[in-house]
Design a protein around this motif. Sequence first.
Motif, PDB file in Angstrom:
ATOM      1  N   GLY A  77     -70.129  21.445-109.021  1.00 17.71           N
ATOM      2  CA  GLY A  77     -70.795  20.958-107.954  1.00 17.71           C
ATOM      3  C   GLY A  77     -70.975  19.641-108.051  1.00 17.71           C
ATOM      4  O   GLY A  77     -70.266  18.777-106.600  1.00 17.71           O
ATOM      5  N   LEU A  78     -70.504  18.554-108.208  1.00 20.31           N
ATOM      6  CA  LEU A  78     -70.255  17.106-108.399  1.00 20.31           C
ATOM      7  C   LEU A  78     -68.709  17.319-108.060  1.00 20.31           C
ATOM      8  O   LEU A  78     -68.520  16.173-106.561  1.00 20.31           O
ATOM      9  CB  LEU A  78     -70.072  15.947-109.344  1.00 20.31           C
ATOM     10  N   PHE A  79     -67.593  18.012-108.354  1.00 18.69           N
ATOM     11  CA  PHE A  79     -66.586  17.894-107.112  1.00 18.69           C
ATOM     12  C   PHE A  79     -66.323  18.632-105.736  1.00 18.69           C
ATOM     13  O   PHE A  79     -66.267  17.821-105.228  1.00 18.69           O
ATOM     14  CB  PHE A  79     -65.154  19.135-107.732  1.00 18.69           C
ATOM     15  N   SER A  80     -67.806  19.705-105.259  1.00 18.01           N
ATOM     16  CA  SER A  80     -67.347  19.496-104.751  1.00 18.01           C
ATOM     17  C   SER A  80     -68.089  18.345-102.998  1.00 18.01           C
ATOM     18  O   SER A  80     -68.111  17.896-102.235  1.00 18.01           O
ATOM     19  CB  SER A  80     -68.590  21.282-103.551  1.00 18.01           C
ATOM     20  N   ILE A  81     -69.819  17.829-104.097  1.00 21.12           N
ATOM     21  CA  ILE A  81     -70.202  16.771-103.831  1.00 21.12           C
ATOM     22  C   ILE A  81     -69.002  15.658-102.947  1.00 21.12           C
ATOM     23  O   ILE A  81     -69.346  14.730-102.273  1.00 21.12           O
ATOM     24  CB  ILE A  81     -71.339  16.546-104.462  1.00 21.12           C
ATOM     25  N   THR A  82     -67.765  15.434-104.168  1.00 16.92           N
ATOM     26  CA  THR A  82     -67.536  14.530-103.464  1.00 16.92           C
ATOM     27  C   THR A  82     -66.987  14.818-102.563  1.00 16.92           C
ATOM     28  O   THR A  82     -66.372  13.644-101.835  1.00 16.92           O
ATOM     29  CB  THR A  82     -66.590  14.614-104.978  1.00 16.92           C
ATOM     30  N   PHE A  83     -66.080  15.914-101.995  1.00 20.05           N
ATOM     31  CA  PHE A  83     -65.365  15.916-100.857  1.00 20.05           C
ATOM     32  C   PHE A  83     -66.640  15.916-100.057  1.00 20.05           C
ATOM     33  O   PHE A  83     -66.097  15.376 -98.806  1.00 20.05           O
ATOM     34  CB  PHE A  83     -65.397  17.577-100.745  1.00 20.05           C
ATOM     35  N   ILE A  84     -67.916  16.180 -99.690  1.00 17.26           N
ATOM     36  CA  ILE A  84     -68.770  16.131 -98.664  1.00 17.26           C
ATOM     37  C   ILE A  84     -68.976  14.830 -98.625  1.00 17.26           C
ATOM     38  O   ILE A  84     -69.001  14.409 -97.408  1.00 17.26           O
ATOM     39  CB  ILE A  84     -70.191  16.944 -98.737  1.00 17.26           C
ATOM     40  N   HIS A  85     -69.129  13.790 -99.443  1.00 17.32           N
ATOM     41  CA  HIS A  85     -69.148  12.828 -99.573  1.00 17.32           C
ATOM     42  C   HIS A  85     -67.844  11.986 -98.290  1.00 17.32           C
ATOM     43  O   HIS A  85     -68.489  10.418 -97.716  1.00 17.32           O
ATOM     44  CB  HIS A  85     -69.153  12.227-101.086  1.00 17.32           C
ATOM     45  N   GLN A  86     -67.092  12.567 -98.928  1.00 16.44           N
ATOM     46  CA  GLN A  86     -65.945  11.921 -97.613  1.00 16.44           C
ATOM     47  C   GLN A  86     -66.362  12.411 -96.736  1.00 16.44           C
ATOM     48  O   GLN A  86     -66.160  11.183 -95.474  1.00 16.44           O
ATOM     49  CB  GLN A  86     -64.260  12.103 -98.605  1.00 16.44           C
ATOM     50  N   LEU A  87     -66.776  12.591 -96.332  1.00 17.25           N
ATOM     51  CA  LEU A  87     -67.363  13.372 -94.978  1.00 17.25           C
ATOM     52  C   LEU A  87     -68.782  12.363 -94.291  1.00 17.25           C
ATOM     53  O   LEU A  87     -68.809  11.959 -93.140  1.00 17.25           O
ATOM     54  CB  LEU A  87     -68.094  14.886 -94.588  1.00 17.25           C
ATOM     55  N   ALA A  88     -69.084  11.972 -95.360  1.00 15.03           N
ATOM     56  CA  ALA A  88     -70.266  11.282 -94.701  1.00 15.03           C
ATOM     57  C   ALA A  88     -70.614  10.482 -96.209  1.00 15.03           C
ATOM     58  O   ALA A  88     -71.517  10.070 -96.375  1.00 15.03           O
ATOM     59  CB  ALA A  88     -71.525  11.657 -94.689  1.00 15.03           C
ATOM     60  N   PRO A  89     -69.717   8.819 -95.862  1.00 19.04           N
ATOM     61  CA  PRO A  89     -69.828   8.102 -96.737  1.00 19.04           C
ATOM     62  C   PRO A  89     -70.566   7.508 -96.944  1.00 19.04           C
ATOM     63  O   PRO A  89     -71.271   6.412 -98.175  1.00 19.04           O
ATOM     64  CB  PRO A  89     -68.561   7.240 -96.915  1.00 19.04           C
ATOM     65  N   HIS A  90     -71.628   7.558 -95.757  1.00 16.82           N
ATOM     66  CA  HIS A  90     -72.998   6.587 -95.924  1.00 16.82           C
ATOM     67  C   HIS A  90     -73.722   7.505 -95.748  1.00 16.82           C
ATOM     68  O   HIS A  90     -75.217   6.574 -95.812  1.00 16.82           O
ATOM     69  CB  HIS A  90     -72.731   5.509 -94.656  1.00 16.82           C
ATOM     70  N   SER A  91     -74.372   8.187 -96.298  1.00 14.78           N
ATOM     71  CA  SER A  91     -75.382   8.764 -96.761  1.00 14.78           C
ATOM     72  C   SER A  91     -76.037   8.876 -98.091  1.00 14.78           C
ATOM     73  O   SER A  91     -75.578   9.280 -99.190  1.00 14.78           O
ATOM     74  CB  SER A  91     -75.158  10.378 -96.200  1.00 14.78           C
ATOM     75  N   THR A  92     -77.055   7.726 -97.955  1.00 15.37           N
ATOM     76  CA  THR A  92     -77.844   7.895 -99.081  1.00 15.37           C
ATOM     77  C   THR A  92     -78.316   8.821 -99.574  1.00 15.37           C
ATOM     78  O   THR A  92     -78.597   9.284-101.199  1.00 15.37           O
ATOM     79  CB  THR A  92     -78.475   6.482 -98.737  1.00 15.37           C
ATOM     80  N   LYS A  93     -78.547   9.782 -99.152  1.00 14.34           N
ATOM     81  CA  LYS A  93     -79.068  11.556 -99.752  1.00 14.34           C
ATOM     82  C   LYS A  93     -77.881  11.912-100.509  1.00 14.34           C
ATOM     83  O   LYS A  93     -78.000  12.446-101.943  1.00 14.34           O
ATOM     84  CB  LYS A  93     -79.152  12.211 -98.755  1.00 14.34           C
ATOM     85  N   ILE A  94     -76.832  11.644 -99.828  1.00 16.25           N
ATOM     86  CA  ILE A  94     -75.724  12.688-100.916  1.00 16.25           C
ATOM     87  C   ILE A  94     -75.379  11.091-102.494  1.00 16.25           C
ATOM     88  O   ILE A  94     -75.457  12.147-102.931  1.00 16.25           O
ATOM     89  CB  ILE A  94     -74.409  12.507-100.163  1.00 16.25           C
ATOM     90  N   THR A  95     -75.276  10.007-102.172  1.00 18.33           N
ATOM     91  CA  THR A  95     -75.271   9.325-102.842  1.00 18.33           C
ATOM     92  C   THR A  95     -76.117   9.042-104.299  1.00 18.33           C
ATOM     93  O   THR A  95     -76.097   9.792-105.486  1.00 18.33           O
ATOM     94  CB  THR A  95     -74.777   7.973-102.469  1.00 18.33           C
ATOM     95  N   LYS A  96     -77.656   9.343-103.404  1.00 19.41           N
ATOM     96  CA  LYS A  96     -78.824   9.217-104.542  1.00 19.41           C
ATOM     97  C   LYS A  96     -78.316  10.775-106.035  1.00 19.41           C
ATOM     98  O   LYS A  96     -78.515  11.848-106.682  1.00 19.41           O
ATOM     99  CB  LYS A  96     -80.266   9.097-103.956  1.00 19.41           C
ATOM    100  N   GLY A  97     -78.288  12.308-104.777  1.00 16.65           N
ATOM    101  CA  GLY A  97     -78.411  13.099-105.008  1.00 16.65           C
ATOM    102  C   GLY A  97     -77.154  13.229-106.032  1.00 16.65           C
ATOM    103  O   GLY A  97     -77.719  13.681-107.637  1.00 16.65           O
ATOM    104  N   PHE A  98     -76.155  12.771-105.909  1.00 11.85           N
ATOM    105  CA  PHE A  98     -74.935  12.413-106.926  1.00 11.85           C
ATOM    106  C   PHE A  98     -75.273  12.361-107.830  1.00 11.85           C
ATOM    107  O   PHE A  98     -75.267  12.979-109.755  1.00 11.85           O
ATOM    108  CB  PHE A  98     -73.618  11.858-106.262  1.00 11.85           C
ATOM    109  N   TYR A  99     -76.027  11.039-107.789  1.00 17.12           N
ATOM    110  CA  TYR A  99     -76.177  10.238-108.925  1.00 17.12           C
ATOM    111  C   TYR A  99     -77.411  10.813-109.950  1.00 17.12           C
ATOM    112  O   TYR A  99     -78.070  10.989-111.277  1.00 17.12           O
ATOM    113  CB  TYR A  99     -76.857   9.281-109.473  1.00 17.12           C
ATOM    114  N   LEU A 100     -78.667  11.696-109.706  1.00 11.29           N
ATOM    115  CA  LEU A 100     -79.160  12.576-109.662  1.00 11.29           C
ATOM    116  C   LEU A 100     -79.551  13.464-110.509  1.00 11.29           C
ATOM    117  O   LEU A 100     -79.660  13.953-111.373  1.00 11.29           O
ATOM    118  CB  LEU A 100     -80.307  12.472-108.976  1.00 11.29           C
ATOM    119  N   ILE A 101     -78.219  13.857-110.346  1.00  6.30           N
ATOM    120  CA  ILE A 101     -77.126  15.169-110.648  1.00  6.30           C
ATOM    121  C   ILE A 101     -76.896  15.040-112.029  1.00  6.30           C
ATOM    122  O   ILE A 101     -77.137  15.763-112.899  1.00  6.30           O
ATOM    123  CB  ILE A 101     -76.160  16.110-110.011  1.00  6.30           C
ATOM    124  N   ILE A 102     -76.360  13.469-112.330  1.00  3.69           N
ATOM    125  CA  ILE A 102     -75.265  13.868-112.805  1.00  3.69           C
ATOM    126  C   ILE A 102     -76.329  13.326-114.062  1.00  3.69           C
ATOM    127  O   ILE A 102     -76.239  13.485-115.484  1.00  3.69           O
ATOM    128  CB  ILE A 102     -74.445  12.025-112.907  1.00  3.69           C
TER     129      ILE A 102
END
Length: 129
Positions: free
Chosen positions: A57-82
């Motif tokens: 799932g982190l790999f999929s979030i990485t690709f989504i992050h490329q679409l919205a690199p300034h999204s704090t929700k994606i960044t926070k979600g990524f680190y919470l999942i880790i």
Amino acid sequence: MTITQSTRKFFAIASLMMAIGISIGAFGAHGLQPYLDEYGTTIYNKGVNYWFYNTLGLFSITFIHQLAPHSTKITKGFYLIIAGTLIFSTSLFILALTHIKIFGAITPIGGTFMIIGWILCMVAMIKDI
């Protein structure tokens, strides 16, 4: 398309998580086999499985992050999942090896972090992309 520096970092972290997951799985299957009973093996494998599911799932979030690199929700979600994966799986690994039940009580904390992280990513998909 240029890959952002933060997306590169996400990909590197996800890759490291995958390498650790493979190592943990192999160690459990080969190095710990003589020390784990049936209960311990089941618990240990559950920790490995959740590690892998969330790492993919982190790999999929990485690709989504490329679409919205300034999204704090994606960044926070990524680190919470880790964080959730580390807490969830590590508590199961320790429980499998020690049978000390308190480690099973820690596991839901990691699960909660994972759930919140995934919900943040879902909200980001709806609102930020």
